[in-house]
Design an enzyme around this catalytic site. Structure first.
Site, PDB file in Angstrom:
ATOM      1  N   GLY A   1      50.378 -18.120 -41.555  1.00  0.00           N
ATOM      2  CA  GLY A   1      50.294 -18.877 -42.793  1.00  0.00           C
ATOM      3  C   GLY A   1      49.098 -19.816 -42.805  1.00  0.00           C
ATOM      4  N   SER A   2      49.283 -20.987 -43.381  1.00  0.00           N
ATOM      5  CA  SER A   2      48.155 -21.873 -43.676  1.00  0.00           C
ATOM      6  C   SER A   2      47.487 -22.490 -42.459  1.00  0.00           C
ATOM      7  CB  SER A   2      48.613 -22.982 -44.628  1.00  0.00           C
ATOM      8  OG  SER A   2      48.932 -22.451 -45.889  1.00  0.00           O
TER       9      SER A   2
END
Length: 610
Positions: free
Chosen positions: A297-298
């Site tokens: 993810g981020s």
């Protein structure tokens, strides 16, 4: 012939002939021999008891009469371990070998196997009678009955006095820290050979040099804090598991590493799953920190941003349109919180914009992205000295759509250890140090390779700090420790689809950002939102607070001094604003409040009477 005088009577007949000697009887000879033997025996007994008396006097009077000291008693055993101890970086014992007795039998010497089996099962109830009887009735000359008996079990069997049943000295591995370091240290089998963790990867070293302890980079104090906070986070958010790492970014040493759920290394097979083909990651022996590979993810925006800035094509003040979602076929890429405007690179990182990250990656290009990811170690397992090292899952072929999704942490799966080691190089000056679980001795050369410029690394430090002061990770801040980092939330893929309510939430934190030394990483598997988090279970709500609590506890143990975060020196090294400027401008002074009433003499206008 001379005659005796008259009246003389001799006492005996001196003139009589001597008497004839009578022959010795057998009884006489036996009595004489018995007397001589008694004299010899008495002399021997006297000598022996005299010697014993001398020894007792010497032991009780001249030697103080004390009990033998512990090390003297151990020396009498004369046994040495066949496998080296494992200790943490401070010398705390993590694994050692203890002498035990194992029970075996020679069936050929057992005449009544039914009776022997019955007695053994009585002494050792954990044995199965039918299985044992089969062994004792067989044709083999050697069968194991039970390995590594306790002293009590050994005494119980010994009292039975069974013919054909014997003891053999062996060693059993003992782990004082038990579950706390299970995934790091690993465990051994019944033959004392390593089957997991350091026990397996360093098996040859542990056997060939048993007298020298193997020193790991792990700090048992930090390990305890990390596990405590991971456990609390898993319980709070009702998660199925978690992983955590504390990492020295200057040396590549892993100071703590934990994976939940964990297991008891003394009985590692208790995690067996009776269901066919169970998910390996559901087993307690599965190491989520090194073996598990996930879409991060981020947190992957760390590398997308570092790549963009280091390419020379993008500056931190450049803007990218993030007002609308990006349509790719029947899919669209959008932001969790769309600001509906153009964002600078600083704001893309601050607000974790997927749209902005995609546009930055496309500016750099597909080939450059793939080369950068390879340089950061995302194409192969890490160099960590553990057999549980996961292979990254990378796209092949690497197309433009892959570049777009990888920019915000989807479409590529790596382990938490991959993420931590690569992130360390983005803030330590741009040098990639291979991660290690073995302690690096002071003065030894630390292997490293430059992967980023010093200028890019300096800007990444400021971006890390910006996320904590003004972005999605304010809950990770700890006063005095200048914490920075990046949040990450990724939906888990099950089958061919992503599930919205099944996610991996993480936070990669570092401190102190004006002079980075340590990374603290927390990954939580499938957390559920709570009332206190308003139903949210993203990295900012789950991982960031946990990292903050960990930093607050380990900072003093690592001798990291606290500083005034608002001092000019700290701000000069860490400041960044949304426009991408690193020049700190102090806020304008507050206006001076006017005092009540005027201090100026009142002069009436002309023509007015006073």
């Amino acid at each position: 012939m001379i005659q005796p005088p008259p009246g003389f009577e001799p006492a005996h007949d001196a003139y009589a002939p001597p008497p004839v000697a009578k022959p010795r009887t057998s009884l006489t000879v036996a009595l004489e021999q018995t007397r001589h033997r008694l004299l010899v025996t008495a002399a021997v007994v006297t000598v022996v008891f005299s010697a014993i008396g001398v020894k007792l006097v010497a032991a009780t009077i001249f030697n103080g009469g004390g009990e033998p000291r512990q090390h003297q008693a151990l020396d009498l055993d004369g046994t040495t371990a066949n496998r080296a101890d494992i200790v943490d970086r401070n010398g705390n014992l993590l694994a050692t070998s203890l002498a035990t007795q194992s029970l075996y039998a020679d069936p050929k010497l057992i005449s009544r196997p039914e009776e022997v089996a019955r007695k053994l099962v009585t002494a050792l109830p954990e044995l199965d009678y039918k299985d044992l009887l089969g062994k004792l009735s067989g044709e083999k000359r050697f069968v194991w009955i039970k390995r590594n008996l306790t002293p009590k079990q050994q005494a119980q069997v010994h009292r039975l006095g069974l013919p054909g049943v014997y003891f053999e000295r062996e060693e059993r591995r003992f782990y004082p820290a038990a579950n706390l370091t299970a995934h790091v240290v690993g465990y051994t089998g019944v033959d004392n050979n390593g089957l997991a963790g350091i026990e397996q990867s360093q098996n040859k070293r542990l056997v060939e040099n048993p007298g020298e302890p193997l020193r790991l980079s792990i700090d048992l104090r930090l390990q305890h804090i990390l596990k405590k906070e991971l456990t609390a986070t898993v319980q709070e958010f009702n998660a199925i598991g978690a992983a955590g790492i504390i990492y020295d970014i200057r040396t590549g040493e892993v100071l703590a590493m934990n994976s939940l759920p964990d297991f008891d290394p003394h009985e590692p097979i208790t995690d067996a799953d009776p269901t066919p083909n169970p998910d390996p990651s559901s087993k307690p022996t599965f190491n989520r920190a090194t073996l598990g590979v996930y879409e991060m993810g981020s947190t992957f925006k760390i590398f997308n941003t570092a790549m963009s800035l280091d390419s020379g094509r993008i500056r931190v003040s450049d803007s990218f349109d993030a007002s609308k979602s990006i349509q790719v076929g029947r899919f669209s890429i959008s932001d969790y919180h769309n600001l509906h405007r153009a964002l600078t690179v600083a704001e893309v990182f601050q607000h974790s914009s997927n749209i902005g990250s995609v546009r930055m990656a496309l500016t750099v290009g597909v080939a450059a992205q793939r080369a950068f990811m390879a340089k950061m170690g995302f194409m192969k397992p890490t160099a960590l000295e553990l057999p549980e090292n996961g292979w990254p899952l990378v796209p092949n072929p690497w197309r433009e759509i892959n570049t777009m999704t990888i920019s915000f942490g989807h479409g590529i799966s790596v382990s938490p250890m991959h993420t931590v080691a690569a992130a360390a190089s983005t803030i330590n000056g741009g040098i990639f140090h291979p991660p290690t679980i073995l302690k690096r001795e002071p003065g030894t050369e630390i292997p490293g390779e430059r992967v980023l410029s010093q200028q890019t690394s300096d800007m990444m430090r400021r971006l890390f700090r910006f996320v904590v002061t003004e972005g999605t990770a304010k809950s990770a801040g700890v006063k005095g420790y200048v914490v920075g980092g990046k949040t990450g939330t990724a939906d888990k893929q099950k089958g061919r689809h992503y599930q919205k309510n099944s996610r991996m939430s993480s936070f990669l934190g570092a401190f102190p950002m004006h002079d980075p030394r340590y990374i603290v990483y927390v990954l939580v598997d499938e957390p559920k939102g709570t009332k206190q988090t308003y139903g949210f279970a993203t990295g900012g709500w789950v991982g960031a607070p946990a990292v903050g609590r960990i930093v607050r506890q380990i900072g003093p143990l690592l001798n990291v001094p606290t500083v005034d975060e608002s001092s000019p020196e700290i701000l000069a090294a860490t400041y960044l604003n949304a426009a991408g400027s690193t020049q700190y401008l102090p806020p304008p002074p507050a206006p001076t409040p006017q005092p009540k009433g005027s201090t100026v003499a009142s002069v009436p206008p002309p023509g007015k009477p006073r």
